[in-house]
Write an enzyme that holds these catalytic residues in place. Structure first.
Site, PDB file in Angstrom:
ATOM      1  N   CYS A 297      34.772  15.292 117.406  1.00 15.11           N
ATOM      2  CA  CYS A 297      34.257  16.516 117.956  1.00 15.11           C
ATOM      3  C   CYS A 297      33.333  17.216 117.110  1.00 15.11           C
ATOM      4  O   CYS A 297      33.016  16.899 115.882  1.00 15.11           O
ATOM      5  CB  CYS A 297      35.520  17.435 118.063  1.00 15.11           C
ATOM      6  SG  CYS A 297      36.352  18.265 116.516  1.00 15.11           S
TER       7      CYS A 297
ATOM      8  N   ASN B  45      42.508  30.072 121.145  1.00 11.64           N
ATOM      9  CA  ASN B  45      42.734  29.828 122.547  1.00 11.64           C
ATOM     10  C   ASN B  45      43.416  28.441 122.627  1.00 11.64           C
ATOM     11  O   ASN B  45      43.034  27.496 121.798  1.00 11.64           O
ATOM     12  CB  ASN B  45      41.302  29.540 123.288  1.00 11.64           C
ATOM     13  CG  ASN B  45      40.767  30.981 123.263  1.00 11.64           C
ATOM     14  OD1 ASN B  45      41.249  31.901 123.432  1.00 11.64           O
ATOM     15  ND2 ASN B  45      39.581  30.877 123.236  1.00 11.64           N
TER      16      ASN B  45
ATOM     17  N   GLY C  53      41.385  28.860 127.777  1.00 16.80           N
ATOM     18  CA  GLY C  53      40.148  29.115 127.152  1.00 16.80           C
ATOM     19  C   GLY C  53      39.558  28.519 125.882  1.00 16.80           C
ATOM     20  O   GLY C  53      38.215  28.466 125.709  1.00 16.80           O
TER      21      GLY C  53
ATOM     22  N   HIS D  25      41.293  26.067 116.176  1.00 21.01           N
ATOM     23  CA  HIS D  25      40.317  26.910 115.374  1.00 21.01           C
ATOM     24  C   HIS D  25      40.847  28.345 115.913  1.00 21.01           C
ATOM     25  O   HIS D  25      41.184  28.743 116.763  1.00 21.01           O
ATOM     26  CB  HIS D  25      38.840  26.737 115.817  1.00 21.01           C
ATOM     27  CG  HIS D  25      38.368  26.740 117.418  1.00 21.01           C
ATOM     28  ND1 HIS D  25      38.855  25.881 118.006  1.00 21.01           N
ATOM     29  CD2 HIS D  25      37.705  27.778 117.934  1.00 21.01           C
ATOM     30  CE1 HIS D  25      38.360  26.355 119.446  1.00 21.01           C
ATOM     31  NE2 HIS D  25      37.766  27.343 119.312  1.00 21.01           N
TER      32      HIS D  25
ATOM     33  N   HIS E 263      39.583  32.306 115.841  1.00 21.38           N
ATOM     34  CA  HIS E 263      38.453  33.279 115.771  1.00 21.38           C
ATOM     35  C   HIS E 263      38.579  34.693 115.088  1.00 21.38           C
ATOM     36  O   HIS E 263      39.861  35.163 115.502  1.00 21.38           O
ATOM     37  CB  HIS E 263      37.941  33.797 117.189  1.00 21.38           C
ATOM     38  CG  HIS E 263      37.616  32.525 117.884  1.00 21.38           C
ATOM     39  ND1 HIS E 263      36.162  32.584 118.177  1.00 21.38           N
ATOM     40  CD2 HIS E 263      38.148  31.652 118.677  1.00 21.38           C
ATOM     41  CE1 HIS E 263      36.198  31.368 119.314  1.00 21.38           C
ATOM     42  NE2 HIS E 263      37.463  31.040 119.561  1.00 21.38           N
TER      43      HIS E 263
END
Length: 118
Positions: A2, A82, A88, A95, A97
């Site tokens: 990824c 998310n 989302g 991860h 944010h």
């Protein structure tokens, strides 16, 4: 592999804030706040449902260190992850944010809403 694994491997450049043996924090390329940092484990973990309690415990202190590094620890910040398609999540690599640098508002949760805010 990824996109976040490619960042960890150094194949894609990033604007790093902080890094250690387990985690990396870097600026989001599409920020939605004055400060918008992505914080990821270097080991590929697909999402929050897949993370081990041990890794999450270590990630917690790393996230706190990132907030201190950016001087967000005193005035506050928002921390969001998310999880899955309906949550989302766009990149299938755990991860968080970290958003800050301003007094943040709540966003609306439906696509039909035309209001946009931080």
């Amino acid at each position: 592999m990824c996109i976040f694994c490619k960042i960890v491997a150094g194949e894609i450049p990033s604007n790093k804030v902080l890094e250690n043996d387990e985690f990396i924090a870097f600026h989001d390329i599409n920020p939605v706040a004055p400060v918008h940092i992505l914080i990821i484990p270097k080991k590929h973990v697909e999402n929050f449902q897949s993370v081990t309690p041990e890794l999450m415990a270590n990630m917690t202190s790393f996230i706190q260190d990132v907030a201190k590094e950016l001087c967000l620890d005193k005035n506050g910040y928002r921390l969001v992850t998310n999880n899955g398609k309906d949550g989302g999540q766009e990149v299938p690599h755990l991860h968080f944010h970290l958003l800050g640098g301003a007094k943040l508002k709540w966003t609306h949760l439906t696509e039909n809403d035309t209001h946009k805010s931080l």
